[in-house]
Design an enzyme around this catalytic site. Structure first.
Site, PDB file in Angstrom:
ATOM      1  N   GLU A 148       1.123  -1.649   0.084  1.00 16.71           N
ATOM      2  CA  GLU A 148       0.315  -0.137   0.065  1.00 16.71           C
ATOM      3  C   GLU A 148       0.803   1.326   0.016  1.00 16.71           C
ATOM      4  O   GLU A 148       0.346   2.414  -0.831  1.00 16.71           O
ATOM      5  CB  GLU A 148      -0.796   0.036   1.245  1.00 16.71           C
ATOM      6  CG  GLU A 148      -1.778  -1.359   1.263  1.00 16.71           C
ATOM      7  CD  GLU A 148      -2.676  -1.382   2.276  1.00 16.71           C
ATOM      8  OE1 GLU A 148      -2.168  -1.412   3.391  1.00 16.71           O
ATOM      9  OE2 GLU A 148      -3.986  -1.611   2.622  1.00 16.71           O
ATOM     10  N   GLU A 168      -3.144  -9.950   4.579  1.00 16.43           N
ATOM     11  CA  GLU A 168      -4.317  -9.200   5.359  1.00 16.43           C
ATOM     12  C   GLU A 168      -4.863 -10.421   5.892  1.00 16.43           C
ATOM     13  O   GLU A 168      -5.173 -10.601   7.466  1.00 16.43           O
ATOM     14  CB  GLU A 168      -5.061  -7.717   5.474  1.00 16.43           C
ATOM     15  CG  GLU A 168      -3.563  -6.726   5.716  1.00 16.43           C
ATOM     16  CD  GLU A 168      -2.898  -6.154   4.300  1.00 16.43           C
ATOM     17  OE1 GLU A 168      -3.515  -6.940   2.721  1.00 16.43           O
ATOM     18  OE2 GLU A 168      -2.954  -4.996   3.955  1.00 16.43           O
TER      19      GLU A 168
HETATM   20  C1  LIG Z   1       1.198   2.936   4.215  1.00 11.26           C
HETATM   21  C2  LIG Z   1       0.399   3.075   5.184  1.00 11.26           C
HETATM   22  C3  LIG Z   1       0.771   1.802   6.110  1.00 11.26           C
HETATM   23  C4  LIG Z   1      -0.670   1.928   6.650  1.00 11.26           C
HETATM   24  C5  LIG Z   1      -1.364  -0.417   7.105  1.00 11.26           C
HETATM   25  C6  LIG Z   1      -2.263  -0.572   6.345  1.00 11.26           C
HETATM   26  C7  LIG Z   1      -2.691  -1.896   7.578  1.00 11.26           C
HETATM   27  C8  LIG Z   1      -2.403  -2.943   6.158  1.00 11.26           C
HETATM   28  O1  LIG Z   1      -2.962  -2.913   5.434  1.00 11.26           O
HETATM   29  C9  LIG Z   1      -1.732  -4.198   7.633  1.00 11.26           C
HETATM   30  C10 LIG Z   1      -0.783  -4.993   7.140  1.00 11.26           C
HETATM   31  O2  LIG Z   1       0.028  -4.916   7.132  1.00 11.26           O
HETATM   32  S1  LIG Z   1      -0.842  -6.050   8.128  1.00 11.26           S
HETATM   33  C11 LIG Z   1       0.563  -7.285   7.810  1.00 11.26           C
HETATM   34  C12 LIG Z   1       0.673  -7.809   6.302  1.00 11.26           C
HETATM   35  N1  LIG Z   1       2.097  -8.420   6.709  1.00 11.26           N
HETATM   36  C13 LIG Z   1       2.329  -9.459   6.647  1.00 11.26           C
HETATM   37  O3  LIG Z   1       1.466 -10.723   6.910  1.00 11.26           O
HETATM   38  C14 LIG Z   1       3.432  -9.753   6.544  1.00 11.26           C
HETATM   39  C15 LIG Z   1       4.050 -10.384   7.862  1.00 11.26           C
HETATM   40  N2  LIG Z   1       5.565 -11.339   7.726  1.00 11.26           N
HETATM   41  C16 LIG Z   1       5.455 -12.646   6.890  1.00 11.26           C
HETATM   42  O4  LIG Z   1       4.374 -13.301   6.368  1.00 11.26           O
HETATM   43  C17 LIG Z   1       6.899 -13.011   6.742  1.00 11.26           C
HETATM   44  O5  LIG Z   1       7.543 -12.508   7.538  1.00 11.26           O
HETATM   45  C18 LIG Z   1       7.435 -12.952   5.745  1.00 11.26           C
HETATM   46  C19 LIG Z   1       6.545 -14.064   4.326  1.00 11.26           C
HETATM   47  C20 LIG Z   1       7.528 -11.872   5.284  1.00 11.26           C
HETATM   48  C21 LIG Z   1       8.997 -12.407   5.596  1.00 11.26           C
HETATM   49  O6  LIG Z   1       9.123 -14.799   6.157  1.00 11.26           O
HETATM   50  P1  LIG Z   1      10.675 -14.535   6.866  1.00 11.26           P
HETATM   51  O7  LIG Z   1      11.645 -14.764   5.305  1.00 11.26           O
HETATM   52  O8  LIG Z   1      10.724 -15.925   7.278  1.00 11.26           O
HETATM   53  O9  LIG Z   1      11.445 -13.829   7.874  1.00 11.26           O
HETATM   54  P2  LIG Z   1      10.587 -13.725   9.204  1.00 11.26           P
HETATM   55  O10 LIG Z   1      11.205 -14.480  10.336  1.00 11.26           O
HETATM   56  O11 LIG Z   1       8.852 -13.911   9.460  1.00 11.26           O
HETATM   57  O12 LIG Z   1      11.019 -12.590   9.851  1.00 11.26           O
HETATM   58  C22 LIG Z   1      11.905 -11.597  10.005  1.00 11.26           C
HETATM   59  C23 LIG Z   1      10.886 -10.693  11.353  1.00 11.26           C
HETATM   60  O13 LIG Z   1      10.434  -9.831  10.630  1.00 11.26           O
HETATM   61  C24 LIG Z   1       9.285 -10.276  11.422  1.00 11.26           C
HETATM   62  N3  LIG Z   1       8.221  -9.326  10.445  1.00 11.26           N
HETATM   63  C25 LIG Z   1       8.069  -9.552   9.480  1.00 11.26           C
HETATM   64  N4  LIG Z   1       6.897  -8.738   9.685  1.00 11.26           N
HETATM   65  C26 LIG Z   1       6.210  -7.983  10.297  1.00 11.26           C
HETATM   66  C27 LIG Z   1       4.905  -7.475  10.642  1.00 11.26           C
HETATM   67  N5  LIG Z   1       4.307  -6.754   9.284  1.00 11.26           N
HETATM   68  N6  LIG Z   1       4.939  -7.051  12.416  1.00 11.26           N
HETATM   69  C28 LIG Z   1       5.720  -7.560  12.499  1.00 11.26           C
HETATM   70  N7  LIG Z   1       6.915  -8.313  12.959  1.00 11.26           N
HETATM   71  C29 LIG Z   1       6.941  -8.470  11.817  1.00 11.26           C
HETATM   72  C30 LIG Z   1       9.448 -10.594  11.929  1.00 11.26           C
HETATM   73  O14 LIG Z   1       8.452 -11.464  13.100  1.00 11.26           O
HETATM   74  C31 LIG Z   1       9.836 -11.618  12.249  1.00 11.26           C
HETATM   75  O15 LIG Z   1      11.172 -10.919  13.669  1.00 11.26           O
HETATM   76  P3  LIG Z   1      11.120 -12.438  15.160  1.00 11.26           P
HETATM   77  O16 LIG Z   1      11.724 -11.151  15.926  1.00 11.26           O
HETATM   78  O17 LIG Z   1      12.258 -12.467  14.171  1.00 11.26           O
HETATM   79  O18 LIG Z   1      10.440 -13.050  15.088  1.00 11.26           O
END
Ligand SMILES: CCCCCCC[C@H](O)CC(=O)SCCNC(=O)CCNC(=O)[C@H](O)C(C)(C)COP(=O)([O-])OP(=O)([O-])OC[C@H]1O[C@@H](n2cnc3c(N)ncnc32)[C@H](O)[C@@H]1OP(=O)([O-])[O-]
Length: 295
Positions: A148, A168
């Site tokens: 986004e 999401e």
């Molecule tokens: C411009 C304005 C924007 C406004 C946004 C509006 C709202 C939005 O629409 C809602 C969202 O985005 S909802 C979100 C939508 N997004 C998702 O659902 C994606 C969530 N992420 C994932 O699915 C996986 O991390 C990846 C597939 C990206 C990478 O997998 P991989 O290669 O196995 O790596 P890994 O080991 O998994 O990650 C390494 C470290 O990073 C950490 N971390 C990562 N993302 C995080 C997050 N969002 N949060 C917190 N932490 C996050 C993870 O916990 C870990 O920390 P630890 O302390 O070491 O445990």
């Protein structure tokens, strides 16, 4: 506070956090508390000629987007927007992640009343108020809020390993900052539905380019430099005319075609009130390079 910050930002030339006065956000209550001489915690900034390069820098969390990051981003972008030495901005992340979405751990315990009464995410989208063009240089994950955020920029360049997605729904929520709106306009309804409803259909960089979400795919290590080159080209054009052009294109998302065409024509007319229009057309007729003065 902004004018006090202008000089340090304009002089910055190395990619490192800048010391300055800053406000920070309380992640829970969205309360702004002034903190003097705090450092940029979540961003790196540098200038290259007339281009500002802003790098999301939260490597341990794959640049997950938290409140503090947006407080910094908004202030830095506003500074550059008000700095006449800067003509365009490039926003990037790391090679592994542009941004893996909103910080799930920070927001997981929020409740509806807090979200509604504090307008959660309201200030996160201030980037769309920036008048200067912003190019997103995307490598790695651009998921959820990361996708986004890229879509809020004016142009997207992607590294060949970039991944765009809206996961999401797998978290029990929906996109909150344009994933159900801007994505539809970029890739069409069916693809946007597939991405948002499954949460697991992502676009590769090439698919994103084919769909029109991304304007160029480049080898990962060239994305930022190419984005800066394009930004530099834009930054050396007439700045008021560039802003009018950005304004006119953005109107196409907001208003019906006839009103958009009218808006465009009025802006086109008004370019003739500028010195830069006389210079640009005069230079063409005289077979020389135009020298724009932003007047
Ligand atoms: C411009 C304005 C924007 C406004 C946004 C509006 C709202 C939005 O629409 C809602 C969202 O985005 S909802 C979100 C939508 N997004 C998702 O659902 C994606 C969530 N992420 C994932 O699915 C996986 O991390 C990846 C597939 C990206 C990478 O997998 P991989 O290669 O196995 O790596 P890994 O080991 O998994 O990650 C390494 C470290 O990073 C950490 N971390 C990562 N993302 C995080 C997050 N969002 N949060 C917190 N932490 C996050 C993870 O916990 C870990 O920390 P630890 O302390 O070491 O445990």
């Amino acid at each position: 506070m902004f004018s006090a910050l202008r000089q340090p930002l304009a002089r910055a030339s190395a990619a490192k956090p800048l010391a300055r006065a800053f406000s920070v956000y309380s992640p829970v209550k969205n309360a702004v508390a002034p903190v003097q001489n705090a450092k940029l915690e979540y961003l790196l900034t540098e200038t290259r000629g007339r281009v500002a390069l802003v790098t999301l820098h939260r490597p341990k969390a794959l640049n997950a987007l938290c409140n503090g990051l947006f407080v910094e981003l908004n202030q830095v972008l506003k500074e550059y927007d008000n700095n006449s030495e800067i003509g365009a901005i490039v926003l990037t992340g790391s090679e592994r992640a542009f941004a893996a979405g909103a910080d799930i751990k920070e927001m997981k315990d929020r409740n509806f009343i807090e979200n509604y009464t504090q307008d959660f995410l309201g200030h996160w989208v201030d980037i769309i108020k920036i008048r200067k063009p912003i190019i997103a240089a995307v490598n790695g994950f651009a998921l959820g809020g990361g996708c986004e955020l890229a879509m809020m920029c004016d142009i997207i360049y992607a590294g060949d390993k970039a991944v765009f997605g809206q996961p999401e729904i797998k978290l029990g929520t929906i996109p909150g900052a344009g994933g159900t709106q801007r994505l539809v306009k970029a890739v069409g309804k069916s693809k946007a539905m597939e991405m948002c409803l499954t949460g697991s259909v992502n676009l590769t960089a090439e698919e994103a380019e084919r769909a029109g979400l991304v304007s160029k795919v480049l080898p990962a290590d060239q994305v930022v430099d190419e984005a800066v080159k394009t930004a530099e080209k834009i930054a050396n054009l007439s700045q008021p005319i560039v802003q009018m052009c950005k304004d006119a294109i953005n109107q196409s998302f907001e208003i019906p075609l006839s009103a958009g065409l009218n808006f465009e024509r009025r802006l086109f007319h008004s370019t003739f009130a500028t010195h830069d229009q006389k210079e640009g057309m005069g230079a063409f007729a005289e077979k020389r390079k135009a020298k724009f003065t932003n007047n």
